[in-house]
Design a protein around this motif. Structure first.
Motif, PDB file in Angstrom:
ATOM      1  N   ALA A 152       0.661  -0.974  -0.073  1.00 47.85           N
ATOM      2  CA  ALA A 152       0.058   0.047   0.047  1.00 47.85           C
ATOM      3  C   ALA A 152       0.728   1.599  -0.097  1.00 47.85           C
ATOM      4  CB  ALA A 152      -1.657  -0.085   1.201  1.00 47.85           C
ATOM      5  N   LEU A 153       2.057   1.144   0.472  1.00 53.94           N
ATOM      6  CA  LEU A 153       3.116   2.208   0.590  1.00 53.94           C
ATOM      7  C   LEU A 153       3.539   2.366  -0.697  1.00 53.94           C
ATOM      8  CD1 LEU A 153       4.186   4.242   2.138  1.00 53.94           C
ATOM      9  CD2 LEU A 153       6.052   2.733   2.023  1.00 53.94           C
ATOM     10  N   GLN A 154       3.794   1.521  -1.298  1.00 56.54           N
ATOM     11  CA  GLN A 154       4.801   1.646  -2.495  1.00 56.54           C
ATOM     12  C   GLN A 154       3.616   2.966  -3.422  1.00 56.54           C
ATOM     13  OE1 GLN A 154       7.473   0.109  -4.355  1.00 56.54           O
ATOM     14  NE2 GLN A 154       6.853   2.628  -5.401  1.00 56.54           N
ATOM     15  N   HIS A 155       2.311   1.969  -3.482  1.00 57.69           N
ATOM     16  CA  HIS A 155       0.771   2.871  -3.848  1.00 57.69           C
ATOM     17  C   HIS A 155       0.763   3.781  -3.759  1.00 57.69           C
ATOM     18  CE1 HIS A 155      -2.666   2.762  -5.550  1.00 57.69           C
ATOM     19  NE2 HIS A 155      -3.659   4.014  -4.473  1.00 57.69           N
ATOM     20  N   PHE A 156       0.633   4.835  -2.748  1.00 59.39           N
ATOM     21  CA  PHE A 156       0.907   5.913  -2.373  1.00 59.39           C
ATOM     22  C   PHE A 156       1.812   6.806  -2.118  1.00 59.39           C
ATOM     23  CE2 PHE A 156      -2.511   3.836   0.730  1.00 59.39           C
ATOM     24  CZ  PHE A 156      -3.546   4.895  -0.021  1.00 59.39           C
ATOM     25  N   THR A 157       3.478   6.544  -2.041  1.00 55.98           N
ATOM     26  CA  THR A 157       4.189   6.351  -2.910  1.00 55.98           C
ATOM     27  C   THR A 157       4.209   7.011  -4.515  1.00 55.98           C
ATOM     28  OG1 THR A 157       5.078   5.296  -1.367  1.00 55.98           O
ATOM     29  CG2 THR A 157       6.431   7.059  -2.739  1.00 55.98           C
ATOM     30  N   ASP A 158       3.732   6.090  -5.093  1.00 60.15           N
ATOM     31  CA  ASP A 158       4.068   6.547  -5.952  1.00 60.15           C
ATOM     32  C   ASP A 158       2.959   7.684  -6.831  1.00 60.15           C
ATOM     33  OD1 ASP A 158       5.612   4.384  -6.781  1.00 60.15           O
ATOM     34  OD2 ASP A 158       3.376   2.504  -7.865  1.00 60.15           O
ATOM     35  N   ARG A 159       2.292   7.945  -5.963  1.00 58.11           N
ATOM     36  CA  ARG A 159       0.674   9.520  -6.335  1.00 58.11           C
ATOM     37  C   ARG A 159       1.482  10.344  -5.348  1.00 58.11           C
ATOM     38  NH1 ARG A 159      -1.009   4.253  -7.398  1.00 58.11           N
ATOM     39  NH2 ARG A 159      -2.453   3.667  -8.711  1.00 58.11           N
ATOM     40  N   ASN A 160       2.701  10.478  -5.153  1.00 57.11           N
ATOM     41  CA  ASN A 160       3.024  11.526  -4.040  1.00 57.11           C
ATOM     42  C   ASN A 160       2.817  12.060  -3.223  1.00 57.11           C
ATOM     43  OD1 ASN A 160       4.294  12.426  -6.992  1.00 57.11           O
ATOM     44  ND2 ASN A 160       2.832  13.296  -7.312  1.00 57.11           N
ATOM     45  N   TYR A 161       2.088  10.499  -2.123  1.00 55.12           N
ATOM     46  CA  TYR A 161       2.217  11.301  -0.988  1.00 55.12           C
ATOM     47  C   TYR A 161       3.730  10.282  -0.349  1.00 55.12           C
ATOM     48  CZ  TYR A 161      -2.617  11.082  -0.729  1.00 55.12           C
ATOM     49  OH  TYR A 161      -4.034  11.783  -0.866  1.00 55.12           O
ATOM     50  N   LYS A 162       4.010  10.892   0.912  1.00 57.51           N
ATOM     51  CA  LYS A 162       4.970  10.910   1.883  1.00 57.51           C
ATOM     52  C   LYS A 162       5.931   9.405   2.153  1.00 57.51           C
ATOM     53  CE  LYS A 162       7.150  15.762   3.008  1.00 57.51           C
ATOM     54  NZ  LYS A 162       6.673  16.708   3.927  1.00 57.51           N
ATOM     55  N   GLY A 163       4.518   9.163   3.043  1.00 64.44           N
ATOM     56  CA  GLY A 163       4.487   7.896   4.011  1.00 64.44           C
ATOM     57  C   GLY A 163       3.525   7.302   3.901  1.00 64.44           C
ATOM     58  N   LEU A 164       3.088   6.335   5.199  1.00 68.10           N
ATOM     59  CA  LEU A 164       2.144   6.252   5.974  1.00 68.10           C
ATOM     60  C   LEU A 164       2.722   6.551   7.302  1.00 68.10           C
ATOM     61  CD1 LEU A 164       1.743   2.520   5.017  1.00 68.10           C
ATOM     62  CD2 LEU A 164       0.675   4.342   3.401  1.00 68.10           C
ATOM     63  N   MET A 165       1.450   7.018   8.116  1.00 70.33           N
ATOM     64  CA  MET A 165       1.988   7.613   9.694  1.00 70.33           C
ATOM     65  C   MET A 165       0.162   6.704  10.187  1.00 70.33           C
ATOM     66  SD  MET A 165       0.550  10.853  11.383  1.00 70.33           S
ATOM     67  CE  MET A 165       2.140  12.143  10.998  1.00 70.33           C
ATOM     68  N   SER A 166       0.848   5.877  11.223  1.00 71.69           N
ATOM     69  CA  SER A 166      -0.047   4.988  12.175  1.00 71.69           C
ATOM     70  C   SER A 166       0.176   5.099  13.590  1.00 71.69           C
ATOM     71  CB  SER A 166       0.552   3.739  11.789  1.00 71.69           C
ATOM     72  OG  SER A 166      -0.830   2.544  12.153  1.00 71.69           O
ATOM     73  N   ILE A 167      -1.299   5.196  14.290  1.00 74.05           N
ATOM     74  CA  ILE A 167      -0.854   4.737  15.955  1.00 74.05           C
ATOM     75  C   ILE A 167      -1.277   3.894  16.390  1.00 74.05           C
ATOM     76  CG2 ILE A 167      -1.871   5.606  17.799  1.00 74.05           C
ATOM     77  CD1 ILE A 167      -2.497   8.394  16.845  1.00 74.05           C
ATOM     78  N   VAL A 168      -0.659   3.352  17.842  1.00 77.02           N
ATOM     79  CA  VAL A 168      -0.023   2.233  18.122  1.00 77.02           C
ATOM     80  C   VAL A 168      -0.476   2.151  19.386  1.00 77.02           C
ATOM     81  CG1 VAL A 168       0.767  -0.273  18.531  1.00 77.02           C
ATOM     82  CG2 VAL A 168       1.169   0.800  16.154  1.00 77.02           C
ATOM     83  N   GLY A 169      -0.863   1.532  20.105  1.00 78.51           N
ATOM     84  CA  GLY A 169      -0.772   1.269  21.414  1.00 78.51           C
ATOM     85  C   GLY A 169      -0.170   0.851  22.098  1.00 78.51           C
TER      86      GLY A 169
END
Length: 236
Positions: A152-169
């Motif tokens: 999924a990260l590869q997909h969004f990076t190809d669309r000019n997003y910097k990356g993923l962000m997430s929250i983990v308890g």
């Protein structure tokens, strides 16, 4: 908390991570306390082995029709209330499938997103928020959750997003291990306190630097937080 959990936490986060976990156990005996790790993942930090193809699986973003098909089976934990909220928010679901089985999935959002029944997260527009990852018990142990995030990260990076962000308890050691293994970096922490129906949300300096905040979902929720108000976050 088991000794093995403390050992793994020390290897990932050092003594500060161990101390925070111990404080969480003690404080929760008196009132509600939770600590959340804010993490980001960029393609350059991702373990490249997770981006390789999975020939025994079929993967990709699923259509709404396909998601609703799998939601009919309760073992996939696609509960109707959550599903309605995610689809209404425009979130996308990346699934890994084998035949008629949904092996693993994760949700991806570009808008402010509920993270609990009381709060939502606002984040910078150059990132995509990853949430609600799940792996079918029949397919666990194959690191499919990490593979799904990497693809999924590869997909969004190809669309000019910097990356993923997430929250983990902080208590979710399994997810912490998975994200750490993939290449996520901790950029901030959020602390939640609750006592007598009052919440206090503390965002540390790293979280504020990444322009990321939790704000209450309801106007009647008695909440105090350090950070901008909901109106200032609407663009996030």
């Amino acid at each position: 908390m088991k000794w093995a959990d403390f050992k793994e936490r020390y290897e990932m986060f050092g003594w500060m991570g161990v101390a925070t976990a111990m404080c969480s156990v003690l404080i929760n005996r008196i009132f509600y306390f939770d600590h959340l790790y804010l993490m980001t993942l960029s393609l350059v930090d991702t373990d490249p082995s997770f981006i390789q193809a999975l020939p025994q699986f079929e993967s990709g973003f699923m259509s709404e029709e396909l998601i609703k098909h799998f939601a009919q089976n309760t073992k996939y934990h696609l509960h109707q209330d959550f599903l309605n909220c995610a689809l209404q928010n425009g979130d996308h679901c990346y699934g890994i499938r084998q035949g008629q089985e949904l092996a693993s999935y994760g949700w991806y959002s570009t808008k402010a997103t509920p993270v609990t029944s009381d709060f939502k997260i606002h984040f910078p527009p150059e990132y995509v928020y990853m949430h609600h990852g799940y792996t079918n018990p029949d397919f666990r142990g194959q690191r499919l959750h990490a593979y799904g995030m990497a693809h999924a990260l590869q997909h969004f990076t190809d669309r000019n997003y910097k990356g993923l962000m997430s929250i983990v308890g902080g208590e979710n050691i399994a997810s912490l291990k998975s994200t750490h293994r993939l290449g996520y970096r901790i950029v901030g922490r959020i602390y939640l306190f609750a006592c007598m129906n009052h919440f206090f949300v503390f965002h540390d300096s790293g979280t504020r630097a990444f322009r990321t905040w939790l704000t209450p979902l309801r106007a009647d929720l008695k909440t105090f937080w350090n950070g901008p108000g909901p109106d200032q976050n609407k663009a996030a």
